[in-house]
Motif scaffolding. Sequence first.
Motif, PDB file in Angstrom:
ATOM      1  N   LEU A 115       0.739  -1.134   0.120  1.00 34.26           N
ATOM      2  CA  LEU A 115       0.027  -0.008  -0.110  1.00 34.26           C
ATOM      3  C   LEU A 115       0.880   1.253  -0.166  1.00 34.26           C
ATOM      4  CD1 LEU A 115      -2.743   1.219   0.264  1.00 34.26           C
ATOM      5  CD2 LEU A 115      -2.705   1.269   2.699  1.00 34.26           C
ATOM      6  N   ALA A 116       1.926   1.245   0.766  1.00 33.33           N
ATOM      7  CA  ALA A 116       2.725   2.422   0.765  1.00 33.33           C
ATOM      8  C   ALA A 116       3.498   2.521  -0.739  1.00 33.33           C
ATOM      9  CB  ALA A 116       3.941   2.212   1.873  1.00 33.33           C
ATOM     10  N   LEU A 117       3.831   1.538  -1.315  1.00 29.67           N
ATOM     11  CA  LEU A 117       4.418   1.547  -2.767  1.00 29.67           C
ATOM     12  C   LEU A 117       3.278   2.350  -3.530  1.00 29.67           C
ATOM     13  CD1 LEU A 117       6.332  -1.781  -3.164  1.00 29.67           C
ATOM     14  CD2 LEU A 117       7.341   0.498  -2.574  1.00 29.67           C
ATOM     15  N   CYS A 121       3.879   6.095  -5.085  1.00 25.30           N
ATOM     16  CA  CYS A 121       4.575   5.815  -6.452  1.00 25.30           C
ATOM     17  C   CYS A 121       4.535   7.298  -7.297  1.00 25.30           C
ATOM     18  CB  CYS A 121       3.800   4.793  -7.488  1.00 25.30           C
ATOM     19  SG  CYS A 121       2.175   5.164  -7.880  1.00 25.30           S
ATOM     20  N   GLY A 122       3.599   8.255  -7.272  1.00 24.40           N
ATOM     21  CA  GLY A 122       3.406   9.589  -7.945  1.00 24.40           C
ATOM     22  C   GLY A 122       4.841  10.350  -7.478  1.00 24.40           C
ATOM     23  N   VAL A 123       5.068  10.183  -6.219  1.00 26.49           N
ATOM     24  CA  VAL A 123       6.098  11.027  -5.749  1.00 26.49           C
ATOM     25  C   VAL A 123       7.552  10.446  -6.189  1.00 26.49           C
ATOM     26  CG1 VAL A 123       7.388  12.125  -3.865  1.00 26.49           C
ATOM     27  CG2 VAL A 123       4.672  12.027  -3.977  1.00 26.49           C
ATOM     28  N   MET A 124       7.711   9.388  -5.961  1.00 25.79           N
ATOM     29  CA  MET A 124       9.230   8.329  -6.060  1.00 25.79           C
ATOM     30  C   MET A 124       9.411   8.271  -7.793  1.00 25.79           C
ATOM     31  SD  MET A 124       9.739   8.012  -3.196  1.00 25.79           S
ATOM     32  CE  MET A 124      11.646   7.277  -3.687  1.00 25.79           C
ATOM     33  N   ILE A 125       8.300   8.241  -8.501  1.00 28.35           N
ATOM     34  CA  ILE A 125       8.769   8.031  -9.762  1.00 28.35           C
ATOM     35  C   ILE A 125       9.206   9.334 -10.604  1.00 28.35           C
ATOM     36  CG2 ILE A 125       7.814   7.408 -12.386  1.00 28.35           C
ATOM     37  CD1 ILE A 125       6.098   5.165 -10.663  1.00 28.35           C
ATOM     38  N   GLY A 126       8.428  10.410 -10.234  1.00 27.93           N
ATOM     39  CA  GLY A 126       8.861  11.495 -10.704  1.00 27.93           C
ATOM     40  C   GLY A 126       8.183  12.117 -12.161  1.00 27.93           C
ATOM     41  N   ALA A 127       9.039  12.325 -13.131  1.00 28.17           N
ATOM     42  CA  ALA A 127       8.472  12.719 -14.340  1.00 28.17           C
ATOM     43  C   ALA A 127       8.112  11.688 -15.057  1.00 28.17           C
ATOM     44  CB  ALA A 127       9.438  13.846 -15.166  1.00 28.17           C
ATOM     45  N   GLY A 133       9.595   1.394 -17.989  1.00 28.05           N
ATOM     46  CA  GLY A 133      11.079   1.073 -17.669  1.00 28.05           C
ATOM     47  C   GLY A 133      11.222   0.508 -16.260  1.00 28.05           C
ATOM     48  N   TRP A 134      12.291   0.801 -15.330  1.00 27.09           N
ATOM     49  CA  TRP A 134      12.592  -0.012 -14.228  1.00 27.09           C
ATOM     50  C   TRP A 134      11.458   0.650 -12.917  1.00 27.09           C
ATOM     51  CZ3 TRP A 134      14.912  -4.292 -13.416  1.00 27.09           C
ATOM     52  CH2 TRP A 134      15.896  -4.416 -14.217  1.00 27.09           C
ATOM     53  N   ALA A 135      10.833   2.106 -13.384  1.00 24.24           N
ATOM     54  CA  ALA A 135      10.266   2.516 -12.614  1.00 24.24           C
ATOM     55  C   ALA A 135       8.746   2.174 -12.332  1.00 24.24           C
ATOM     56  CB  ALA A 135      10.044   4.254 -13.112  1.00 24.24           C
ATOM     57  N   ALA A 136       8.541   1.233 -13.598  1.00 22.47           N
ATOM     58  CA  ALA A 136       6.950   0.735 -13.287  1.00 22.47           C
ATOM     59  C   ALA A 136       7.081  -0.597 -12.445  1.00 22.47           C
ATOM     60  CB  ALA A 136       6.467   0.218 -14.678  1.00 22.47           C
ATOM     61  N   LEU A 137       8.078  -0.912 -11.944  1.00 25.72           N
ATOM     62  CA  LEU A 137       8.381  -1.896 -11.006  1.00 25.72           C
ATOM     63  C   LEU A 137       7.733  -1.558  -9.763  1.00 25.72           C
ATOM     64  CD1 LEU A 137      11.652  -3.471 -11.861  1.00 25.72           C
ATOM     65  CD2 LEU A 137       9.302  -4.755 -11.754  1.00 25.72           C
ATOM     66  N   TRP A 138       7.642  -0.185  -9.383  1.00 20.14           N
ATOM     67  CA  TRP A 138       7.256   0.551  -8.081  1.00 20.14           C
ATOM     68  C   TRP A 138       5.807   0.097  -7.691  1.00 20.14           C
ATOM     69  CZ3 TRP A 138      10.546   2.783  -4.585  1.00 20.14           C
ATOM     70  CH2 TRP A 138       9.886   3.510  -3.367  1.00 20.14           C
TER      71      TRP A 138
END
Length: 268
Positions: A115-117, A121-127, A133-138
């Motif tokens: 749930l935390a992920l 995710c909107g803050v951690m992934i950024g632009a 890519g790797w960001a979608a794993l979050w």
Amino acid sequence: LNKAAPASPVQQFWALSIQGQFYVIWILLFAVALLIVRLIKRLPFTRVITVVLAITFAVSLAYSVQMERDGAMNAYFHTGTRVWEFAAGGLLALAIMNGRRFANIFAIPAGWIGLALLLTCGVMIGAPSNFPGWAALWPVTGAVLILMSGDSRSQSPLSVTRLLGSKPLVWAGGFSYALYLWHWPVLSYLRIVEGATPAPELRAAGVFFIFLVSIEIYTWVEKPIRFGMPMRFKTAVLTAAMAGVGLAGYLSVEQEGYPSRAVQAPER
């Protein structure tokens, strides 16, 4: 389409397109697995389809990472960069079907981590340029952790499923699909009319309108069609909706000035 193009009020419909494409891909993957089972009869189908989905997951994820690194303009919307997300869901379903579950001692923290992920995710992934890519794993990992923790053999009062299964969230989940369909067109329209940063009161009014129209659409359109309409009428409604979407797409292309016929090759 590409992620550098100006935002369209119906831009989120690309996700619906990818879902439809994956349903076809899913059938093809099952056909491949069945063919392998027919050729090698000792192999169980469940194991074969698991391997097929795992290969699909790995190849699509690698392709997604490579396209993101290359800065490909269509990486965000490309079907090949997204198939691994659906494959992850298939692998999870197979794992649960085969009795793979978190031990109770791990289910509670796994659910809250998931749930935390999702919430961050909107803050951690950024632009969006860093996505997929790797960001979608979050977000995908977050969803998998929540689903696996919710399938544990016993439900503790401390489990995240007690929160997510509460009546208010279940009620909100009922119209979440309508919320997804309406949020982007309304917010995009506000930005078109008012500029990149609409006034706070307009944004609040827009959010209120999104929730209101989503609840009404779910109550008076979606539920009657799904649960109270004979199949022949459902088919007619679906046909009319598909024709309407096709007409809207054609008109939008014509309005943008794109040629409706094939582009002639330049003269040499």
